[in-house]
Structures are given as structure tokens and as C-alpha cells.
Design an enzyme around this catalytic site. Structure first.
Site, PDB file in Angstrom:
ATOM      1  N   LYS A  10       5.132  -2.742  -6.307  1.00 12.71           N
ATOM      2  CA  LYS A  10       6.523  -2.393  -6.583  1.00 12.71           C
ATOM      3  C   LYS A  10       7.437  -2.806  -5.427  1.00 12.71           C
ATOM      4  O   LYS A  10       8.497  -3.364  -5.624  1.00 12.71           O
ATOM      5  CB  LYS A  10       6.634  -0.878  -6.805  1.00 12.71           C
ATOM      6  CG  LYS A  10       8.044  -0.391  -7.045  1.00 12.71           C
ATOM      7  CD  LYS A  10       8.308  -0.253  -8.513  1.00 12.71           C
ATOM      8  CE  LYS A  10       9.743   0.045  -8.831  1.00 12.71           C
ATOM      9  NZ  LYS A  10      10.226  -0.806  -9.930  1.00 12.71           N
ATOM     10  N   GLU A  51       5.039 -10.858 -15.801  1.00 10.67           N
ATOM     11  CA  GLU A  51       4.542  -9.752 -14.970  1.00 10.67           C
ATOM     12  C   GLU A  51       3.592  -8.825 -15.710  1.00 10.67           C
ATOM     13  O   GLU A  51       2.563  -8.446 -15.182  1.00 10.67           O
ATOM     14  CB  GLU A  51       5.716  -8.881 -14.499  1.00 10.67           C
ATOM     15  CG  GLU A  51       6.408  -9.357 -13.271  1.00 10.67           C
ATOM     16  CD  GLU A  51       7.555  -8.412 -12.911  1.00 10.67           C
ATOM     17  OE1 GLU A  51       7.615  -7.986 -11.755  1.00 10.67           O
ATOM     18  OE2 GLU A  51       8.398  -8.113 -13.777  1.00 10.67           O
ATOM     19  N   CYS A  89       0.832  -1.200   0.000  1.00 13.65           N
ATOM     20  CA  CYS A  89       0.000   0.000   0.000  1.00 13.65           C
ATOM     21  C   CYS A  89       0.872   1.259   0.000  1.00 13.65           C
ATOM     22  O   CYS A  89       2.031   1.224   0.388  1.00 13.65           O
ATOM     23  CB  CYS A  89      -0.853   0.018   1.258  1.00 13.65           C
ATOM     24  SG  CYS A  89      -1.813  -1.475   1.453  1.00 13.65           S
ATOM     25  N   GLU A 121      15.251 -13.148 -16.189  1.00 17.61           N
ATOM     26  CA  GLU A 121      14.703 -11.796 -16.072  1.00 17.61           C
ATOM     27  C   GLU A 121      13.700 -11.521 -17.194  1.00 17.61           C
ATOM     28  O   GLU A 121      12.640 -10.932 -16.958  1.00 17.61           O
ATOM     29  CB  GLU A 121      15.849 -10.771 -16.076  1.00 17.61           C
ATOM     30  CG  GLU A 121      15.418  -9.319 -16.041  1.00 17.61           C
ATOM     31  CD  GLU A 121      14.517  -8.952 -14.864  1.00 17.61           C
ATOM     32  OE1 GLU A 121      14.391  -9.730 -13.906  1.00 17.61           O
ATOM     33  OE2 GLU A 121      13.908  -7.863 -14.932  1.00 17.61           O
ATOM     34  N   ARG A 178       2.130   1.295  -5.881  1.00 14.40           N
ATOM     35  CA  ARG A 178       2.270   0.446  -4.698  1.00 14.40           C
ATOM     36  C   ARG A 178       1.028  -0.373  -4.400  1.00 14.40           C
ATOM     37  O   ARG A 178       0.997  -1.159  -3.449  1.00 14.40           O
ATOM     38  CB  ARG A 178       2.599   1.307  -3.474  1.00 14.40           C
ATOM     39  CG  ARG A 178       3.883   2.090  -3.611  1.00 14.40           C
ATOM     40  CD  ARG A 178       4.097   2.950  -2.405  1.00 14.40           C
ATOM     41  NE  ARG A 178       4.372   2.133  -1.243  1.00 14.40           N
ATOM     42  CZ  ARG A 178       5.571   1.742  -0.857  1.00 14.40           C
ATOM     43  NH1 ARG A 178       6.618   2.098  -1.540  1.00 14.40           N
ATOM     44  NH2 ARG A 178       5.727   1.006   0.205  1.00 14.40           N
ATOM     45  N   TRP A 206      -3.169  -2.218  -1.518  1.00 11.68           N
ATOM     46  CA  TRP A 206      -2.882  -3.533  -2.082  1.00 11.68           C
ATOM     47  C   TRP A 206      -3.420  -4.496  -1.028  1.00 11.68           C
ATOM     48  O   TRP A 206      -2.860  -4.608   0.061  1.00 11.68           O
ATOM     49  CB  TRP A 206      -1.373  -3.692  -2.252  1.00 11.68           C
ATOM     50  CG  TRP A 206      -0.945  -4.893  -3.019  1.00 11.68           C
ATOM     51  CD1 TRP A 206      -0.841  -5.003  -4.371  1.00 11.68           C
ATOM     52  CD2 TRP A 206      -0.528  -6.151  -2.479  1.00 11.68           C
ATOM     53  NE1 TRP A 206      -0.386  -6.251  -4.707  1.00 11.68           N
ATOM     54  CE2 TRP A 206      -0.187  -6.979  -3.570  1.00 11.68           C
ATOM     55  CE3 TRP A 206      -0.409  -6.676  -1.184  1.00 11.68           C
ATOM     56  CZ2 TRP A 206       0.263  -8.285  -3.419  1.00 11.68           C
ATOM     57  CZ3 TRP A 206       0.030  -7.974  -1.038  1.00 11.68           C
ATOM     58  CH2 TRP A 206       0.365  -8.765  -2.140  1.00 11.68           C
ATOM     59  N   HIS A 259      15.878 -31.919 -20.205  1.00 16.19           N
ATOM     60  CA  HIS A 259      15.525 -32.729 -19.034  1.00 16.19           C
ATOM     61  C   HIS A 259      14.122 -32.419 -18.548  1.00 16.19           C
ATOM     62  O   HIS A 259      13.898 -32.284 -17.341  1.00 16.19           O
ATOM     63  CB  HIS A 259      16.552 -32.504 -17.920  1.00 16.19           C
ATOM     64  CG  HIS A 259      17.940 -32.871 -18.334  1.00 16.19           C
ATOM     65  ND1 HIS A 259      18.393 -34.167 -18.366  1.00 16.19           N
ATOM     66  CD2 HIS A 259      18.969 -32.104 -18.793  1.00 16.19           C
ATOM     67  CE1 HIS A 259      19.649 -34.186 -18.799  1.00 16.19           C
ATOM     68  NE2 HIS A 259      20.015 -32.941 -19.072  1.00 16.19           N
ATOM     69  N   ASN A 309       0.097   0.904   6.091  1.00 16.76           N
ATOM     70  CA  ASN A 309       0.721  -0.016   5.149  1.00 16.76           C
ATOM     71  C   ASN A 309       1.420  -1.074   5.987  1.00 16.76           C
ATOM     72  O   ASN A 309       2.263  -0.743   6.816  1.00 16.76           O
ATOM     73  CB  ASN A 309       1.728   0.759   4.281  1.00 16.76           C
ATOM     74  CG  ASN A 309       2.622  -0.155   3.474  1.00 16.76           C
ATOM     75  OD1 ASN A 309       2.249  -1.278   3.166  1.00 16.76           O
ATOM     76  ND2 ASN A 309       3.802   0.326   3.122  1.00 16.76           N
ATOM     77  N   GLY A 310       1.056  -2.335   5.792  1.00 15.02           N
ATOM     78  CA  GLY A 310       1.668  -3.405   6.568  1.00 15.02           C
ATOM     79  C   GLY A 310       0.608  -4.355   7.075  1.00 15.02           C
ATOM     80  O   GLY A 310      -0.502  -4.401   6.544  1.00 15.02           O
ATOM     81  N   LYS A 354       9.720 -10.595 -16.797  1.00 18.17           N
ATOM     82  CA  LYS A 354       9.085  -9.388 -17.383  1.00 18.17           C
ATOM     83  C   LYS A 354       7.857  -9.775 -18.200  1.00 18.17           C
ATOM     84  O   LYS A 354       6.816  -9.151 -18.084  1.00 18.17           O
ATOM     85  CB  LYS A 354      10.053  -8.636 -18.312  1.00 18.17           C
ATOM     86  CG  LYS A 354      11.150  -7.822 -17.699  1.00 18.17           C
ATOM     87  CD  LYS A 354      10.710  -6.661 -16.873  1.00 18.17           C
ATOM     88  CE  LYS A 354      10.492  -7.076 -15.468  1.00 18.17           C
ATOM     89  NZ  LYS A 354      11.443  -6.907 -14.474  1.00 18.17           N
TER      90      LYS A 354
HETATM   91  C1  G6P Z   1       8.621  -6.636  -6.440  1.00 17.76           C
HETATM   92  C2  G6P Z   1       8.625  -5.850  -7.743  1.00 17.76           C
HETATM   93  C3  G6P Z   1       9.785  -6.303  -8.623  1.00 17.76           C
HETATM   94  C4  G6P Z   1      11.100  -6.206  -7.854  1.00 17.76           C
HETATM   95  C5  G6P Z   1      11.046  -6.955  -6.524  1.00 17.76           C
HETATM   96  C6  G6P Z   1      12.254  -6.649  -5.645  1.00 17.76           C
HETATM   97  O1  G6P Z   1       8.307  -7.962  -6.702  1.00 17.76           O
HETATM   98  O2  G6P Z   1       7.403  -6.021  -8.425  1.00 17.76           O
HETATM   99  O3  G6P Z   1       9.849  -5.495  -9.787  1.00 17.76           O
HETATM  100  O4  G6P Z   1      12.122  -6.726  -8.639  1.00 17.76           O
HETATM  101  O5  G6P Z   1       9.891  -6.550  -5.781  1.00 17.76           O
HETATM  102  O6  G6P Z   1      12.256  -5.283  -5.306  1.00 17.76           O
HETATM  103  P1  G6P Z   1      13.521  -4.525  -4.742  1.00 17.76           P
HETATM  104  O7  G6P Z   1      13.045  -3.134  -4.458  1.00 17.76           O
HETATM  105  O8  G6P Z   1      13.949  -5.252  -3.510  1.00 17.76           O
HETATM  106  O9  G6P Z   1      14.559  -4.581  -5.793  1.00 17.76           O
END
Ligand code: G6P
Length: 614
Positions: free
Chosen positions: A609, A493, A2, A486, A31, A80, A509, A106-107, A490
Site C-alpha cells: 500500500k 493490480e 512492511c 487509472e 503493507r 514485504w 500509432h 521497515n525499510g 486497477k
Molecule cells: C502504491 C499503492 C498504490 C498507490 C501508490 C501511491 O503503489 O499500491 O495504490 O496509488 O502507492 O501511494 P500514495 O500513498 O503516495 O498515494
């Protein structure tokens, strides 16, 4: 998770704060966007107004005509969902029985159920399913017993358990915003005639560049002309902690781009350039970290999501440049390494936000065993760098898109400089080799630009081919493996197409069992060495002969290998520069798939995020 924000202002100086409150909240929307809400003391009226609803901020603002209101002190929240499904009743802020107190959080409050039971027995009426609402009722309870606002707030903080960043307003003290932080991030924006609190820096940039990072366990209040911070009952000195943030307002805005994700992919050349120059002028940071690593007998690297993948690239360069083994682990799995670490070990914790709870917990667990901590972060003074023995900062500027893009490449750049410096400290490379590599890395930004330029058309056509697929593999070898992980992350996501990454050799495998006519398999050609090309050629043929639609994105040297249906060149980067040329086209592919499927790449469903709950 959040996002929370609070602004309190002298009306004679700033007038109505509602437009700023809406703007700051919108900058936090990445967020969480399940619901949004506002609570504020109305201008000239002895009234606290709470306006909240399910949905994204814009639609809540429109539905409740928030923009037409006037307020002097207010808090806001974008959610969130954790406790209770997204709905109007569960949207923050939450009020007490009399509607005189409002709180945004938030939390997670772990002991909320027992507190709620206790408060219900005392006659409090709850109107939501959230853990947060207990805070408003607890505060109400102590105020009604005659306690002062601050004493009541301190009492509340002493009773709740869990993780939190809290903002609370109270009609009885109409110019004050109480705040508290335990794990979840919170910063104070220092203004003239106003002060503000927020979950992060970009949301306050239009208001102020003067920032104080609230530390874990701190609480206090802000008023238009006053900031008061305490820790364990003692007043904290904050003036010396004010940081002047250099991020521009434009850097936190779309600036003509349709999405933040696109903008952040396209600004990678600049982010790399700034990180490179910033780290060269702060070479002592990198050298100190390198000396910590050089004296360790075990090297661990951790992170979550994209940051973990940067850690895998680090492990690759540490093995190939520095000739040292590195143990990478996903931050949330830190318990499995409980017996490890210690005084002779080092943990490299990677986190763009510096606040991801899993990475922070891993750091704390290792640190408690005496392990030295080096961190890589993009946010100055955030918790992870503050709790490290040595922090290295990337200079990517604020990253707003939920899916990390520019911070990935800047993390890799910082980590590669760290590998080189460690190799030099240990004598694995001499000063000439070190200089050559560092000079080569100066071209990281140039190769990112070239990777985009040479591939963009081909990526667009590829998007048309792939957008109707439901699955794909992304395969690589060596350095191509973490880049494949990675890329698959992406694609998943932001486009919601299932993409799975594997080391190409390992695909025999198991994964190959799924291959049928036209199943897309993307190969990553990272290393121009003959051995890698020959081996990947074999893997392409294995897939092709089973009907796969084969694509290769990579170095020019891979052009002409047999069995390929589609080739995307990224130019001819050396292995040291390959991530910068190869990653942007893959990010663009994910982005374009998302857009062509009508998804919002900046706010992918269910994602946040910065993840501040375990
Ligand atoms: C979340 C975000 C990702 C990010 C990850 C780690 O899952 O959606 O995009 O890579 O957190 O975030 P950080 O701020 O620790 O790099």
C-alpha cells in the site's frame, strides 16, 4: 512495505497483550504479507519468545499457536521482502546471539553488509540474510560493553544508514520498546496503562485514538506509563503533538463486505460528501494553496501510482478551467527535473498516505531549490503534508485495500476545488462561475452512487466476458485519458490481466497492431461534447473493423455510437462530475475480475500500500 507494531502494557490494567498485538498486526497486513512474526516478553517468565514464519499472519499465528501465549511487552512484523527471499529465517523479528533482544524493521539498511562483516569478526552469529539482523547484534554488542539500553540504542542508530522504522525489545528492560524513525513511517498510540507504536493509524484504532506522529530522525522509547522522544540528542516535547483521530474503528473494518476494496468502492459517495464538506469548512486551506499557485510561473504536479493519475486529472482541469499549463511528472522521475523549479515555481505533491518515498524525495528536491510545495494527503500529520508549505487533506477515512479507490476520487475532488479557486484568484472565472462550479461539485457523491447503480449489472456481465482474456486496451480522450490510465492500473493490480491505457487517438500509432478477433478494447466516454463523441466514434470503428470486441463505459450521450459490442451507461454527468460517475464502474470491473479469477483484491501479489523504498 512492511508493517511493524509494538505494545507495552501494565499487566494489571490490560492483562495479556498478545490478542491486541495479533489484531494490530492484522490491520497492517496490507503493507506486506510474505511472512509474519512476533517477539514478546512472556507473562511471569524471564524469557523472550520469538515466533515467526513464512506466509500470511493468520497462518503464522495458527502454525505457532501465537494466540495461546501470554505477553506483556511485544513487537510484531508483517513483511514485504526486500533483502532475502520470504522464509522463516528471514521473517522478522530478528534476535541477537543470546535471544535476549528482538528487532522488527521497515525499510532498508544500506550499510548492513559492512556492519555484518564487522560483527561476524567479533564473533556474532547471523541466522538470516536480512539487513535488519545487524541491529539486534549491534545492540547486543554495546550492551555487552556495559552501555545502558538507551545509549546502546542511540549508538546503533548513529551507525546504521538507510531508511527505517525500528522497534526493539530487550529482556533486560522488559517493559520498554525502543523505536526510531528515518523516512519509513511510525506513529505512537498514547494509552492509559499502555503505549503502542505502529506503522500506521488504523492498526491502533481499537486501542486508542490518541496519536503522535514520530517525525523523521526522531527516536526514543515507550513504556506503559512513559513516552520519551528525542531528536539529535535533545528531548522532544510530545504532549502538544497528540492528535485525536476521528476515524472510527468500523471505518477500518470490512463491516460485512467480503473485501476492503469492495467496501471502499461502495463508500465513495460518503467519502466524497465528507471531503467536499470538510474542504468547504476549511476553505482557507484551499484558498491559501490557490494563492501560492496563482503567483507561480511554473506549476508541477507529482505523485506515484493512483495519486499520479489524480495529478493528470488536475492538469486537465487546470488547463480547461484555470487556463494554466501544468507539468505532471511521475514522482520517481524527479531527477529528470533537477534543473527546474525554484522560487517562482510550485509543486503539488499528491499522496494518500503522505509517506510514499518517491513523492517525498521529489518534494524535498524541489523544496531545496526554493519551490513552494502544496500537498494533497489523506493522513493528517504524515510526512508529505508536514513538509509542505500548504497541505490540503481529503476526508476519505482510512483506506486499507492495497489498490487505491476512494482516495483517488477524493483527491480529484480536492484538486478540482483547487483549480476552481486558482481560476477565481487569477480572474479567469468570476465569483458567480466559481459558485456555480462549487455547487455542481456538491453532486460528486451523488454521481458516484449513480455511476455504480446504473452500471453494476452490466459490469457483472462484462466481467464474464473479460475474465478469460489475457490483454485489453482502455482508451479515452481528454479527461478520459487519465481515467483510462487509472482503470488499467486497477485491472492490472488486482486481476493480473494485462491492461494498457492509451489516448484513443494515439492508439493508431502502435497499439492497434495487436488487434485481432475479439481483442477487448474498452473506451471511456468522459466528455459529452459533440467533438469528443465524433472523434471517439472514429476510434471505435478503427478497432471494430479489425475484429476487436468493443466496449464503451461512459456518458449516456455515447449510447448509439456505431461499432460497439457493449455499452455501459453511467448516467449523464457534466465534465466536472464525469470522474465520479465513470471511475467506480471501472474499479468494480477490476474488483470483479479479480474475485472471479480467485485473486485476493485486498492483497495483490508483490504490491504494498505504501511504498517506502526507492
Ligand atoms: C502504491 C499503492 C498504490 C498507490 C501508490 C501511491 O503503489 O499500491 O495504490 O496509488 O502507492 O501511494 P500514495 O500513498 O503516495 O498515494
Amino acid at each position: 512495505m512492511c508493517g511493524i507494531v509494538g505494545i507495552t502494557a501494565d499487566p494489571l490494567i490490560t492483562g495479556n497483550i498478545i490478542p491486541q498485538l495479533i489484531d494490530s498486526l492484522k490491520r497492517l497486513e496490507y503493507r506486506g504479507y510474505d511472512s509474519a512474526g512476533f517477539a514478546f516478553i512472556e507473562c511471569g517468565a524471564d524469557k523472550l519468545l520469538v515466533l515467526k514464519d513464512k506466509g500470511k499472519i493468520d497462518s503464522v499465528v495458527k502454525r505457532h499457536r501465537v494466540g495461546s501465549k501470554c505477553g506483556t511487552t511485544g513487537i510484531a512484523h508483517t513483511r514485504w521482502a526486500t533483502h532475502g527471499p520470504p522464509s522463516q529465517r528471514n521473517a522478522h523479528p530478528h534476535a541477537d546471539c543470546r535471544g535476549e533482544i528482538a528487532v522488527a524493521h521497515n525499510g532498508i539498511i544500506k550499510n548492513f553488509a559492512e556492519l555484518r562483516e564487522l560483527l561476524t569478526a567479533k564473533g556474532h552469529r547471523f541466522t538470516s540474510d536480512t539487513d535488519t539482523e545487524v541491529i539486534a547484534h549491534l545492540f547486543e554488542e554495546y550492551i555487552s560493553k556495559g552501555m545502558s539500553g538507551f545509549d546502546a540504542f542511540k549508538k546503533v542508530i548513529s551507525l546504521i544508514e538507510g531508511t527505517y522504522a525500528i522497534v526493539l525489545i530487550h529482556l533486560g528492560e522488559p517493559t520498554r520498546i525502543y523505536f526510531a524513525r528515518h523516512v519509513s513511517p511510525l506513529i505512537i498510540g498514547v494509552g492509559e496503562g499502555f503505549n503502542a507504536v505502529s506503522s500506521d493509524i488504523p492498526s491502533l484504532l481499537p486501542l486508542t485514538r490518541r496519536i503522535i506522529v514520530v517525525r523523521d530522525g526522531e527516536y526514543g522509547y515507550i513504556e506503559p506509563y512513559r513516552i520519551h522522544i528525542e531528536y539529535e540528542g535533545a528531548k522532544a516535547e510530545w504532549r502538544s503533538r497528540i492528535r485525536l483521530v476521528t476515524w472510527s474503528i468500523e471505518s477500518a473494518e470490512k463491516g460485512g463486505y467480503p473485501h476492503f476494496m469492495f467496501k471502499e468502492i461502495m463508500e465513495q459517495p460518503r467519502a466524497l460528501y465528507e471531503t467536499y464538506n470538510g474542504l468547504l469548512s476549511a476553505a482557507a486551506e484551499v484558498d491559501k494553496a490557490a494563492s501560492i499557485i496563482s503567483s507561480a510561473d511554473h506549476i508541477f504536479v507529482t505523485g506515484a501510482g493512483t495519486s499520479y493519475h489524480a495529478g493528470l486529472v488536475f492538469a486537465y482541469y487546470m488547463s480547461t478551467i484555470t487556463r494554466l499549463p501544468v507539468i505532471p511528472f511521475i514522482a520517481s522521475e524527479y531527477k529528470a527535473y533537477e534543473g527546474l523549479g525554484g522560487r517562482r515555481a510550485v509543486l503539488i505533491a499528491i499522496s494518500q498516505s503522505g509517506e510514499t518515498i518517491d513523492t517525498l524525495q521529489a518534494l524535498r528536491a524541489f523544496k531545496a531549490r526554493g519551490t513552494r510545495i502544496v500537498s494533497i494527503s489523506n493522513v493528517i500529520d504524515s510526512t508529505i503534508p508536514r513538509e509542505s508549505h500548504q497541505a490540503i487533506y481529503t476526508r476519505a477515512g482510512p483506506e486499507i485495500g492495497v489498490a487505491a479507490t476512494k482516495t483517488f476520487l477524493t483527491q480529484i475532488l480536492a484538486l478540482t476545488l483547487l483549480s476552481i479557486s486558482t481560476a477565481f484568484t487569477l480572474g479567469t472565472i468570476d465569483s458567480r462561475e466559481k459558485e456555480d462550479m462549487i455547487n455542481e461539485l456538491e453532486k460528486a457523491g451523488k454521481y458516484a452512487a449513480k455511476g455504480i447503480e446504473t452500471s453494476i449489472r452490466r459490469i457483472e456481465t462484462l466481467t464474464d466476458v473479460l475474465k478469460n482474456k489475457t490483454n485489453m486496451y482502455i482508451l479515452g480522450r481528454g479527461l478520459g485519458v487519465p481515467l483510462a490510465y487509472e482503470a488499467a492500473l486497477k485491472v492490472k493490480e488486482v486481476s493480473y490481466i494485462h491492461a494498457e491505457a492509451y489516448p484513443a487517438g494515439e492508439s493508431k500509432h502502435g497499439p492497434i497492431a495487436l488487434i485481432e478477433e475479439d481483442y477487448p478494447v474498452i473506451f471511456i466516454g468522459a466528455s459529452p461534447s459533440k467533438e469528443y463523441i465524433e472523434k471517439l466514434q472514429g476510434n471505435v470503428m478503427e478497432m471494430k473493423s479489425r475484429g476487436a470486441f468493443t466496449i464503451l463505459i461512459g456518458h449516456d450521450a455515447y449510447n448509439g455510437i456505431k461499432g460497439l459490442d457493449y455499452f455501459v451507461s453511467v448516467g449523464n454527468p457534466s465534465e466536472l462530475l464525469a470522474p465520479y460517475a465513470i471511475t467506480p464502474p471501472l474499479q468494480l470491473l477490476a474488483y470483479k475480475l479479480a474475485v472471479s479469477l480467485g485473486r485476493d483484491p485486498d492483497k495483490p501479489r508483490n504490491l504494498a500500500k505504501t511504498v517506502t523504498v526507492e
